[in-house]
Enzyme design. Structure first.
Site, PDB file in Angstrom:
ATOM      1  N   HIS B  66       0.884  -1.182   0.000  1.00 56.31           N
ATOM      2  CA  HIS B  66       0.000   0.000   0.000  1.00 56.31           C
ATOM      3  C   HIS B  66       0.914   1.221   0.000  1.00 56.31           C
ATOM      4  O   HIS B  66       1.622   1.482   0.973  1.00 56.31           O
ATOM      5  CB  HIS B  66      -0.912   0.006   1.223  1.00 56.31           C
ATOM      6  N   GLU B  69       1.845   3.958   2.782  1.00 60.15           N
ATOM      7  CA  GLU B  69       2.408   3.536   4.066  1.00 60.15           C
ATOM      8  C   GLU B  69       3.928   3.691   4.032  1.00 60.15           C
ATOM      9  O   GLU B  69       4.689   2.714   4.061  1.00 60.15           O
ATOM     10  CB  GLU B  69       1.940   2.101   4.361  1.00 60.15           C
ATOM     11  N   ARG B 124      -3.293   4.605  -2.217  1.00 63.24           N
ATOM     12  CA  ARG B 124      -3.096   3.276  -1.598  1.00 63.24           C
ATOM     13  C   ARG B 124      -2.902   2.168  -2.641  1.00 63.24           C
ATOM     14  O   ARG B 124      -2.116   1.244  -2.452  1.00 63.24           O
ATOM     15  CB  ARG B 124      -4.346   2.987  -0.763  1.00 63.24           C
ATOM     16  N   HIS B 193       2.925  -3.812   6.644  1.00 64.26           N
ATOM     17  CA  HIS B 193       1.989  -2.696   6.445  1.00 64.26           C
ATOM     18  C   HIS B 193       2.113  -1.722   7.616  1.00 64.26           C
ATOM     19  O   HIS B 193       2.831  -1.966   8.569  1.00 64.26           O
ATOM     20  CB  HIS B 193       0.549  -3.219   6.424  1.00 64.26           C
ATOM     21  N   GLU B 267       1.391  -4.655  11.059  1.00 60.03           N
ATOM     22  CA  GLU B 267       0.920  -3.277  10.960  1.00 60.03           C
ATOM     23  C   GLU B 267       1.853  -2.502  11.881  1.00 60.03           C
ATOM     24  O   GLU B 267       1.807  -2.680  13.097  1.00 60.03           O
ATOM     25  CB  GLU B 267      -0.530  -3.143  11.456  1.00 60.03           C
TER      26      GLU B 267
END
Lengths: 96, 306
Positions: B66, B69, B124, B193, B267
């Site tokens: 993405h 990020e 994204r 991510h 994440e």
């Protein structure tokens, strides 16, 4: 270059499944152009959503009418983007 | 030249140059492998860390699927540098690299990344277009052939979670699938991510626990504990569907379904105030703590051959 002047990121805390359902419905409203950074999933867990300037009033009115708690996480997205850009330019000058 | 600033975000060209520098500085350890081209024909390059042998057991790490990020690309570059600096010094890493290879794809979505630098910082998806379709881009983390098109993905091309016209329709995904399949000996896959401070394992497309759930849960717990030791940042962990949300057609589900038992997705850290616009001052702390978690997963993979 797309700018995000006046866009806000709201931190929303749905209290129950019904409020989560309302937020999912809100996301589906294409005209609001909401960008969920963190989706609403579990009651009590926060969701984050970037709200374009033109939709802020409508979204806040909706949240308040449904009794859904929220606060403003980012006041103006563009201010942060400008800071990020300044840092990058400064860094490039330093590197040279 | 050793002057790369790890406390700043960088453009695609600067990252690409740094990958070349690493390969030039450590020719016996690092090489650059091209695995394909993006939709807009940008090269998709992977850093290979190897101390010899062919088709050895290997670990795959990707960052930046993405494109907004940015912390993930930065963490990838920092990690690459850490690997070359610590090889021969860090006993665990040295053991890993003496037996296994590590592949790192630092810019998994190069078109999207270039677009974040030029047109839209908050982009994204990738940049693929189709005749007659108004909206641009596919969410590359919904395009894999595992639960494709199911819950947590969208068939509306204007959605941020648009899964694409068919599984693996996107060149960025197909290139990785082809590479990993052809390699045949990837034993761990870690897809990085940001931002919710989580470490998760399959499934995303189903609430059903995977057969190795217990082992993956315990490994995630160990990795998160190692991460916490660095700066006291707390991560939660568990399966994707029970920890975050249902998400179909995602990288780690595909990896697991294709025999890669140690499939995890991170994440990275969230200060609770900036979302994707994490200040550059947070890059190094984020990378430092992530490294310890990565190292834990890699060590477990080394010690638990299958």
């Amino acid at each position: 270059q797309e700018t995000f002047v006046g866009d806000q990121v709201l931190e929303i805390t749905p209290r129950n499944e019904e409020q989560i359902k309302h937020l999912v419905e809100l996301e589906a409203e294409e005209h609001l152009q909401l960008d969920f950074w963190k989706l609403p999933t579990i009651p009590g867990e926060t969701a984050h959503v970037r709200v374009p300037f033109v939709s802020i009033q409508a979204v806040k009115v909706f949240l308040e009418s449904q009794g859904i708690a929220y606060s403003t996480m980012i006041e103006d997205v563009q201010v942060l983007l400008d800071k990020e850009n300044e840092e990058m330019l400064l860094n490039r000058r330093r590197q040279r | 030249n050793g002057n790369f600033n790890f406390e700043a975000y960088h453009t695609l060209e600067e990252i690409s140059q740094e990958m070349d520098t690493l390969a030039a500085q450590y020719p016996g350890l690092v090489s650059k492998v091209n695995i394909g081209q993006s939709f807009e024909k940008r090269p998709m390059n992977v850093l290979k860390f190897s101390t010899g042998g062919s088709q050895r057991r290997a670990i795959w790490i990707d960052t930046g699927i993405h494109s907004r990020e940015w912390i993930t690309h930065a963490t990838g570059i920092w990690t690459a540098k850490k690997i070359v600096n610590e090889y021969g010094k860090d006993h665990t890493l040295t053991n890993i690299l003496n037996a296994m290879d590590i592949f790192m794809e630092i810019v998994t979505n190069p078109d999207g990344f270039a677009f974040t630098h030029s047109m839209n910082r908050l982009w994204r998806k990738n940049k693929s277009t189709r005749p007659g379709v108004f909206c641009i881009g596919v969410d590359l983390n919904r395009n894999w052939k595992s639960g494709f098109g199911g819950n947590g993905s969208n068939n509306n091309p204007c959605s941020e979670t648009y899964h694409g016209p068919s599984a693996q329709s996107e060149p960025e995904v197909a290139a990785i699938v082809d590479f990993i399949t052809a390699h045949g000996n990837i034993k761990a896959l870690i897809s990085i991510h940001s931002y919710s401070q989580m470490l998760m394992y399959p499934y995303g497309h189903s609430l059903e626990p995977v057969p190795n759930q217990k082992e993956l849960y315990n490994l995630a717990k160990d990795a998160v504990q190692a991460l916490y030791q660095v700066h006291g940042i707390e991560y939660i962990y568990g399966s994707i569907s029970t920890t975050l949300y249902m998400a179909s057609g995602i990288t780690v589900d595909w990896a697991y379904d294709n025999g890669i038992k140690y499939s995890f997705t991170f994440e990275l850290r969230d200060t609770g105030r900036y979302g994707f616009l994490l200040p550059a001052s947070q890059i190094i702390p984020t990378a430092q703590e992530t490294w310890l978690a990565l190292r834990t997963i890699m060590e477990h993979t080394l010690n638990h051959p299958y």
